[in-house]
Design a protein around this motif. Structure first.
Motif, PDB file in Angstrom:
ATOM      1  N   UNK A   1      37.212 -43.756  20.434  1.00 46.42           N
ATOM      2  CA  UNK A   1      37.202 -43.837  18.967  1.00 46.42           C
ATOM      3  C   UNK A   1      36.700 -42.530  18.358  1.00 46.42           C
ATOM      4  N   UNK A   2      35.626 -41.978  18.909  1.00 44.13           N
ATOM      5  CA  UNK A   2      35.098 -40.704  18.388  1.00 44.13           C
ATOM      6  C   UNK A   2      36.128 -39.596  18.583  1.00 44.13           C
ATOM      7  N   UNK A   3      36.804 -39.605  19.744  1.00 44.11           N
ATOM      8  CA  UNK A   3      37.804 -38.578  19.986  1.00 44.11           C
ATOM      9  C   UNK A   3      38.986 -38.667  19.042  1.00 44.11           C
ATOM     10  N   UNK A   4      39.364 -39.869  18.646  1.00 47.64           N
ATOM     11  CA  UNK A   4      40.539 -40.022  17.799  1.00 47.64           C
ATOM     12  C   UNK A   4      40.259 -40.195  16.325  1.00 47.64           C
ATOM     13  N   UNK A   5      38.984 -40.289  15.920  1.00 51.87           N
ATOM     14  CA  UNK A   5      38.657 -40.577  14.517  1.00 51.87           C
ATOM     15  C   UNK A   5      39.180 -39.505  13.577  1.00 51.87           C
ATOM     16  N   UNK A   6      38.998 -38.246  13.934  1.00 52.65           N
ATOM     17  CA  UNK A   6      39.472 -37.167  13.071  1.00 52.65           C
ATOM     18  C   UNK A   6      40.983 -37.166  12.921  1.00 52.65           C
ATOM     19  N   UNK A   7      41.698 -37.429  14.029  1.00 52.83           N
ATOM     20  CA  UNK A   7      43.162 -37.486  13.969  1.00 52.83           C
ATOM     21  C   UNK A   7      43.613 -38.647  13.088  1.00 52.83           C
ATOM     22  N   UNK A   8      42.956 -39.806  13.250  1.00 54.59           N
ATOM     23  CA  UNK A   8      43.301 -40.959  12.414  1.00 54.59           C
ATOM     24  C   UNK A   8      43.102 -40.651  10.933  1.00 54.59           C
ATOM     25  N   UNK A   9      41.994 -40.017  10.608  1.00 53.97           N
ATOM     26  CA  UNK A   9      41.727 -39.693   9.214  1.00 53.97           C
ATOM     27  C   UNK A   9      42.766 -38.727   8.660  1.00 53.97           C
ATOM     28  N   UNK A  10      43.124 -37.737   9.456  1.00 52.53           N
ATOM     29  CA  UNK A  10      44.028 -36.699   8.954  1.00 52.53           C
ATOM     30  C   UNK A  10      45.441 -37.232   8.749  1.00 52.53           C
ATOM     31  N   UNK A  11      45.914 -38.076   9.663  1.00 54.34           N
ATOM     32  CA  UNK A  11      47.307 -38.532   9.603  1.00 54.34           C
ATOM     33  C   UNK A  11      47.480 -39.868   8.878  1.00 54.34           C
ATOM     34  N   UNK A  12      46.490 -40.758   9.000  1.00 55.33           N
ATOM     35  CA  UNK A  12      46.659 -42.114   8.476  1.00 55.33           C
ATOM     36  C   UNK A  12      45.642 -42.470   7.400  1.00 55.33           C
ATOM     37  N   UNK A  13      44.672 -41.597   7.129  1.00 55.95           N
ATOM     38  CA  UNK A  13      43.753 -41.708   5.995  1.00 55.95           C
ATOM     39  C   UNK A  13      42.855 -42.935   6.056  1.00 55.95           C
ATOM     40  N   UNK A  14      42.693 -43.539   7.224  1.00 56.43           N
ATOM     41  CA  UNK A  14      41.817 -44.691   7.393  1.00 56.43           C
ATOM     42  C   UNK A  14      41.040 -44.553   8.694  1.00 56.43           C
ATOM     43  N   UNK A  15      39.945 -45.289   8.814  1.00 51.23           N
ATOM     44  CA  UNK A  15      39.223 -45.412  10.073  1.00 51.23           C
ATOM     45  C   UNK A  15      38.877 -46.884  10.279  1.00 51.23           C
ATOM     46  N   UNK A  16      38.700 -47.245  11.533  1.00 50.38           N
ATOM     47  CA  UNK A  16      38.390 -48.636  11.899  1.00 50.38           C
ATOM     48  C   UNK A  16      37.062 -48.646  12.649  1.00 50.38           C
ATOM     49  N   UNK A  17      35.940 -48.776  11.967  1.00 50.70           N
ATOM     50  CA  UNK A  17      34.628 -48.630  12.613  1.00 50.70           C
ATOM     51  C   UNK A  17      34.312 -49.701  13.642  1.00 50.70           C
ATOM     52  N   UNK A  18      34.943 -50.863  13.572  1.00 49.51           N
ATOM     53  CA  UNK A  18      34.625 -51.950  14.504  1.00 49.51           C
ATOM     54  C   UNK A  18      35.590 -52.019  15.684  1.00 49.51           C
TER      55      UNK A  18
END
Length: 858
Positions: free
Chosen positions: A463-480
């Motif tokens: 999750x930490x590795x992909x969080x930045x990519x998720x934010x940049x491309x999909x504008x959301x994060x899933x903390x749980x």
């Protein structure tokens, strides 16, 4: 034994004390070529960014020769140093990186290079009528029609496939042609198969880019696959099958494997037993069978990676094969060979996507190491997989799926052990393997707990590795997501194990396979139910909105500092680890606060063709959507409106207001209610009438009833954050005493803020326009959404003149825009059309200043 462990720990501590640079050179030599290859691809892409596809590929010599010369000189220099035995490891590593920089630039230039007969040289900005001949590369598939209003569309489901051209006929006759095109037949074509040679009479055209913020960019997506031209075929009768499939041995073997495994897995399952389509998605990578509701639940909970073929799926498969080989008494080399062969069969049966190919390369390297009796480096395997995939298709580097795949695995490799160690320290090392007591009950309990900690650590690292990519491309994060992964992973493992065993047993023990099918059905149904329950948990998904690249780079820089920063004191190490988390939380909090404490009003008229969808972000927190429909565009709720809301970081709509019941104003509502958080739904007189008056209203009311929703009457006046919304039309006395047409029953809204007036006219025609001018003789408007999509045929001649708007917006289709007259079709300042400008955003500041921005500059 304790002394040996102590000495081994001391050796590991000494090795870890070395700098990261030295450790990478010693343990992961392929890291530097992989980074160099990526840098070369990025640099070459930046050089080619300003060129058209035909220009960037017409003369690849300049783009190729310079990197080739530099790479050749570096390689010769390195070889000379090797011959003289003067080459240091660090020099070799960075020299290899520089060589691969040139290789990356060369590979991207060659990938985009077009042959002299490439089809893109024959198709310009205008579409071309032609007959094309070629071989079908992919299995023709139907475009999904599971959106709620699909049953009221005028056309059958389309069929899409990719065609490799051999020849084409234009007004100049038959000519040789090359390249790949995307073919869309506007009806089902069940007789076509992958490998068929066909002729198709079609329109050829280039793909256009998105016209709304957040909308999927199909043109860029296909350009990364060297597909620039689309073919539109009006009927399956325009497609002639010339020859049977002749795709070669590998393609035929792959098609056969896919068909056999699909039949073995799903042959005993009825559509009702596999109602959610999870078995096909988890085991075969076929996500087309998943229903929209289940797919949305996986997306909202951050578990979408479970139904996308990845290293986890292949890892479980390879692990099962390895265990079965050990049960059969095979030695390690034989088991490694068996795993390698089984991995080939796995790739033949599933789509060859980047995560699956990456995992396959890692498995093959591991098997080769076992056969050669050598130790492997996980990071080296990952870098080798990246090099192989990028050399095959370098544009994968810019795709979100590829980036997420490798970023998540890199996060697992780098962060799992530190996170696990930290969690074990928090639990007093009670779950450490070396501290397990001899009592069996404690052993089992601690084994389960230790496995859960390990799994959670790996999930959090990914999750930490992909969080930045998720934010940049999909504008959301899933903390749980990490927590939910631990919860459902045993069930996913059981589904994969049962599915793989069912496929294997179906060839030798069909009865046993059928029994496993019943268990498989039970597990997939349970997984779907659990995900549905988890989807109801608050804070599953945080909508952040678009973020800039520099912030993402800063985030990853802080993660690397926290992981590899050298700090002797434990408190400092803990502080380094907390820095990325604190920065991420503060960053997201600041963005959310700024977007929920607006002091301005912002209105965006989205481009939905012949229809209307207007998002108004009022001062403060509230956001209202006025209408959501389109006459000709499919599923605008999921394809246009929801992506725009995520792009802007809008997690909740305070209201959806429907001006009237025409299909081009309401057919996107059900998908918005399914995929977004909507408080209230307001409607005009035509929607509040009982019973419903037409099929469109029937279907809308039925879909709302399924979700327990009702349409409420729109308040005549509302005040939000200093903005006032008034309903000007229709008045109650007119509705009661006169038979108004559906269009003339449309709600008309006047929004006032900071002295600026915005008039939303919906579909009112001449009668309603005249009555509004009579009832409100002093009415003026600074910003006007022109009535009835800007059509001059239903516009009163004095309406625009009396209102005197400084900004006019027409929400219309391109065909309608070129076919009929529009008051706003001239290139005058203040006159905009979604057909020409795409989405149009108007911002009204607190001091009354108005600014207008078009998404497309004509």
């Amino acid at each position: 034994m304790d002394e040996i462990r102590r000495r081994l720990a001391l050796i590991e501590a000494q090795l870890d004390a070395r700098s990261l640079h030295v450790r990478l050179i010693d343990a992961a030599g392929l890291f530097f070529p992989a980074v160099g290859l990526m840098a070369g691809i990025v640099a070459q892409n930046a050089m080619m960014a300003g060129l058209r596809p035909t220009e960037s590929s017409a003369r690849p010599d300049v783009a190729v020769v310079l990197p080739l010369v530099v790479s050749t000189v570096l390689c010769l220099s390195l070889l000379a140093m090797v011959g003289r035995r003067r080459l240091r490891p660090a020099v070799a590593a960075w020299g290899a990186a520089l060589c691969f920089v040139g290789l990356g630039a060369i590979r991207l230039a060659v990938f985009h290079a077009a042959r002299g007969d490439d089809v893109r040289r024959h198709v310009g900005t205008e579409r071309v009528l032609a007959t094309v001949r070629g071989r079908i590369l992919t299995q023709p598939t139907r475009i999904r029609t599971d959106w709620r209003f699909a049953e009221l569309t005028f056309t059958d489901p389309s069929t899409v496939f990719y065609l490799r051209l051999d020849r084409m006929r234009t007004d100049r006759g038959w000519i040789d042609a090359s390249g790949t095109i995307r073919v869309q037949v506007d009806e089902p074509a069940p007789t076509l198969r992958s490998g068929d040679t066909i002729e198709a009479y079609c329109w050829l055209s280039r793909f256009s880019g998105p016209t709304n913020p957040g909308q999927f960019d199909l043109a860029t997506h296909l350009a990364r696959r060297n597909v620039y031209i689309g073919a539109s075929v009006p009927s399956s009768d325009a497609v002639t099958r010339c020859a049977a499939p002749s795709g070669g041995l590998l393609r035929g073997l792959q098609a056969r494997f896919a068909a056999v495994t699909s039949e073995a897995l799903l042959g005993g399952l009825t559509p009702i037993e596999d109602a959610h389509g999870l078995a096909a998605a988890l085991l075969l990578g076929d996500r087309d069978r998943i229903d929209r509701h289940t797919h949305e639940g996986f997306r909202q909970t951050g578990l979408l990676h479970l139904i996308s073929l990845s290293g986890m799926h292949l890892g479980i498969f390879a692990g099962l094969v390895w265990r079965l080989g050990r049960l059969a008494g095979l030695m390690k080399p034989a088991r490694a060979a068996l795993c390698a062969v089984a991995t080939v069969a796995f790739l033949l049966a599933v789509p060859a996507r980047a995560p699956a190919v990456r995992a396959a390369v890692i498995v093959w390297v591991f098997c080769a190491a076992v056969l050669a009796r050598r130790r492997t480096s996980a990071l080296n395997c990952l870098c080798l997989a990246a090099v192989v995939l990028l050399l095959v298709r370098p544009t994968q580097l810019f795709e979100a799926g590829w980036q997420l795949s490798f970023a998540a695995v890199a996060g697992i490799l780098a962060l799992t052990d530190p996170i696990e160690g930290f969690l074990c320290e928090l639990t007093g090392n009670w779950f450490r393997c070396s501290d397990w007591p001899a009592r069996p009950s404690f052993h089992v309990l601690r084994r389960i707990g230790g496995g859960a900690i390990r799994l959670f650590s790996a999930g959090l690292g990914a999750w930490i590795g992909g969080a930045g990519i998720l934010l940049y491309h999909f504008w959301t994060i899933t903390p749980l997501a990490s927590l939910w992964t631990v919860l459902v992973f045993p069930l996913v493992w059981a589904i994969l194990a049962l599915g793989f065993l069912k496929i294997a047993l179906s060839f030798v023990l069909p009865t046993a396979a059928a029994m496993l099918g019943a268990s498989l059905t039970l597990c997939t149904g349970l997984l779907a139910r659990i995900v549905t329950l988890l989807d109801g948990v608050p804070a599953n998904t945080l909508s952040v909105g678009r973020v800039c690249l520099s912030l993402v780079v800063t985030y990853y820089g802080l993660v690397l500092l926290a992981r590899f920063g050298r700090a002797r004191r434990r408190s400092l190490r803990l502080g380094l680890c907390l820095v990325p988390a604190i920065v991420l939380v503060v960053w997201i909090g600041a963005i959310q606060w700024s977007r929920s404490h607006r002091d301005h009003l912002q209105m965006t008229c989205l481009d939905v063709g012949h229809g209307q969808a207007i998002v108004v972000q009022l001062p403060g927190k509230e956001t209202i959507l006025f209408d959501a429909g389109s006459m000709y565009h499919r599923d605008i709720g999921s394809r246009v409106i929801l992506p725009f809301l995520r792009y802007r970081g809008i997690a909740r709509l305070d209201a959806v207001v429907l001006s009237h019941g025409d299909i081009d104003h309401v057919n996107g509502v059900p998908e918005i209610l399914d995929g977004g958080n909507v408080d209230r739904i307001y409607g005009g007189p035509s929607l509040l009438a009982r019973p419903p008056t037409d099929p469109t209203t029937d279907l809308l009311i039925a879909s709302l009833d399924q979700g327990g929703r009702t349409i409420e009457p729109m308040p005549q006046t509302s005040e939000v954050g200093g903005a006032v919304i008034r309903v000007l039309w229709p008045p109650d006395d007119v509705v009661v005493t006169q038979q108004l047409s559906d269009n003339n029953q449309s709600l008309v809204f006047l929004i006032e803020f900071a002295g600026v007036k915005i008039l939303l006219c919906s579909d009112i025609e001449q009668y309603a326009q005249q009555q509004i001018l009579v009832r409100y003789p002093e009415l003026t408007a600074d910003i006007l959404v022109v009535p009835h999509h800007g059509s001059a045929a239903t516009l009163d001649g004095t309406f625009l003149e009396r209102l005197g708007p400084g900004v006019q917006i027409s929400s219309c289709d391109r065909k309608q825009y070129t076919r009929t007259g529009h008051p706003a079709e001239e290139e005058d300042i203040g006159k905009f059309s979604t057909a020409r400008n795409g989405a149009i955003t108007v911002c009204v500041e607190s001091d009354g200043m108005v600014s207008t921005t078009a998404y497309i500059d004509p």
